[in-house]
Design a protein around this motif. Structure first.
Motif, PDB file in Angstrom:
ATOM      1  N   GLU A  40      -6.683  -1.213   3.255  1.00 49.28           N
ATOM      2  CA  GLU A  40      -5.281  -0.962   3.606  1.00 49.28           C
ATOM      3  C   GLU A  40      -4.747   0.310   2.958  1.00 49.28           C
ATOM      4  O   GLU A  40      -3.806   0.933   3.471  1.00 49.28           O
TER       5      GLU A  40
ATOM      6  N   SER B  74       0.834  -1.195   0.000  1.00 52.82           N
ATOM      7  CA  SER B  74       0.000   0.000   0.000  1.00 52.82           C
ATOM      8  C   SER B  74       0.877   1.257   0.000  1.00 52.82           C
ATOM      9  O   SER B  74       0.550   2.262  -0.648  1.00 52.82           O
ATOM     10  N   HIS B  75       2.000   1.193   0.710  1.00 46.73           N
ATOM     11  CA  HIS B  75       2.927   2.329   0.721  1.00 46.73           C
ATOM     12  C   HIS B  75       3.461   2.594  -0.684  1.00 46.73           C
ATOM     13  O   HIS B  75       3.562   3.756  -1.121  1.00 46.73           O
TER      14      HIS B  75
ATOM     15  N   SER C  84       1.200   0.704  12.742  1.00 43.78           N
ATOM     16  CA  SER C  84       0.445   1.950  12.658  1.00 43.78           C
ATOM     17  C   SER C  84      -0.877   1.840  13.402  1.00 43.78           C
ATOM     18  O   SER C  84      -1.555   0.810  13.350  1.00 43.78           O
TER      19      SER C  84
ATOM     20  N   CYS D 106       0.661   8.862   5.011  1.00 46.20           N
ATOM     21  CA  CYS D 106       1.527   9.596   4.092  1.00 46.20           C
ATOM     22  C   CYS D 106       1.210  11.092   4.123  1.00 46.20           C
ATOM     23  O   CYS D 106       2.115  11.936   4.106  1.00 46.20           O
TER      24      CYS D 106
ATOM     25  N   ARG E  32       4.441  -0.749   5.963  1.00 49.10           N
ATOM     26  CA  ARG E  32       4.320  -0.008   7.216  1.00 49.10           C
ATOM     27  C   ARG E  32       3.936  -0.964   8.338  1.00 49.10           C
ATOM     28  O   ARG E  32       2.998  -1.748   8.208  1.00 49.10           O
TER      29      ARG E  32
ATOM     30  N   GLU F  81      -3.031   4.132   4.768  1.00 48.25           N
ATOM     31  CA  GLU F  81      -1.710   4.519   4.266  1.00 48.25           C
ATOM     32  C   GLU F  81      -1.738   5.933   3.683  1.00 48.25           C
ATOM     33  O   GLU F  81      -0.775   6.698   3.818  1.00 48.25           O
TER      34      GLU F  81
END
Length: 323
Positions: free
Chosen positions: A191, A150-151, A309, A199, A306, A195
């Motif tokens: 997801e 997802s990042h 979180s 971000c 990540r 993210e």
């Protein structure tokens, strides 16, 4: 095309810190690699609008900005105007870049110059079937995107734009994922939304959008991670509809281009007096609770994920826009 992978800009500057740089496909300082010294920039080749944070230099530099569908169209045209024939490998790379930028010459930014240069490059690169090349390229890109974290999806093709009006001042980020199968990406909504929030917080953005574009059917879907994004999207794309219960997905219809469809609409909405809503929902989380970015040790491609979180999706609890 048998091209060797070029060194990264970090590697180039490590070997030669004073290397002269020509920016391509961008001219905003917010989009520049942080390792580049603006004093060493000697040129810009681009096809985007001149907006806030455009690079400013102390001396004249080479500038070539044209309203064409791809920066590679400009470079290929420059080859030809200087009566230089690009090598087959270079012609093939530029051809693929133009097909990608213009969505196989079907996107709204496509110009007659793009079509002409594609015809010329396909001859030089000895490509008999442009449609087959575009199809293979898009399939390969979509397969790679489907495997990204997802990042990686949120940060892969993301640009930020600065605004300052009487009612709003800040940076708006806009990421785009182009794929032949948008459902595969949208199915990861649970997801992707956390993210996007993470971000947005880390980069100190006022808003951050992610558009998923189907490059076959030429349709777009916008992911909305909070009340600010929902509010701005409703003004910018007033004819579009929210398509899910959590108000986190907006059907953008045939709008597929960040340059021509998305940013101009966002810009017009902000300049027309839009202001941020008071309730900012999950965007107000503390940055310390966003976890850490780590390389997945089990991933053969060493993708970044990540961990830890507070926004990580919880089973049975869908992400919702507050307000």
């Amino acid at each position: 095309w048998g091209m060797e992978k070029p060194p990264t800009i970090e590697e180039v500057l490590k070997e030669n810190p004073d290397a002269k740089i020509c920016l391509v496909d961008h001219q905003q300082t917010s989009q520049m690699n942080p390792n580049i010294n603006p004093d060493n920039v000697v040129g810009v080749i681009d096809h985007h609008a001149l907006q806030s944070k455009t690079i400013v230099t102390d001396r004249p530099i080479y500038i070539d900005i044209r309203p064409w569908g791809s920066m590679s169209t400009i470079i290929a045209h420059t080859f030809l105007t200087h009566q230089r024939r690009p090598p087959i490998k270079v012609a093939g790379m530029m051809l693929c870049a133009i097909l990608s930028d213009t969505l196989n010459l079907q996107g709204p930014t496509t110009t007659e110059w793009d079509r002409l240069i594609v015809a010329v490059l396909s001859e030089i690169a000895q490509v008999d079937d442009i449609q087959l090349l575009a199809t293979q390229q898009f399939k390969a890109k979509s397969k790679e995107l489907a495997g990204l974290s997802s990042h990686g999806l949120v940060n892969g093709d993301q640009k930020s734009f600065s605004f300052k009006t009487e009612k709003f001042e800040g940076d708006v980020g806009f990421a785009v994922v182009e794929t032949t199968d948008d459902a595969v990406i949208i199915d990861r909504l649970g997801e992707l939304l956390p993210e996007i929030v993470a971000c947005k917080k880390e980069k100190e953005l006022s808003a951050l959008f992610l558009a998923v574009v189907n490059i076959v059917s030429l349709k777009g879907t916008l992911l909305l991670c909070g009340p600010t994004e929902l509010s701005l999207a409703k003004v910018a794309f007033s004819e579009c509809t929210i398509v899910n219960e959590g108000s986190t997905l907006m059907d953008l219809g045939k709008r597929v281009s960040r340059k021509k469809d998305y940013i101009p609409a966002i810009t017009q909405a902000i300049k027309s007096g839009w202001s941020k809503p008071m309730n900012r929902g999950q965007s107000t989380v503390d940055i310390a609770s966003l976890g850490k970015l780590e390389v997945d040790p089990l991933d053969p491609h060493q993708r970044v994920v990540r961990k830890g979180s507070i926004l990580a999706p919880k089973s049975g609890k869908p992400f919702k826009v507050v307000g």
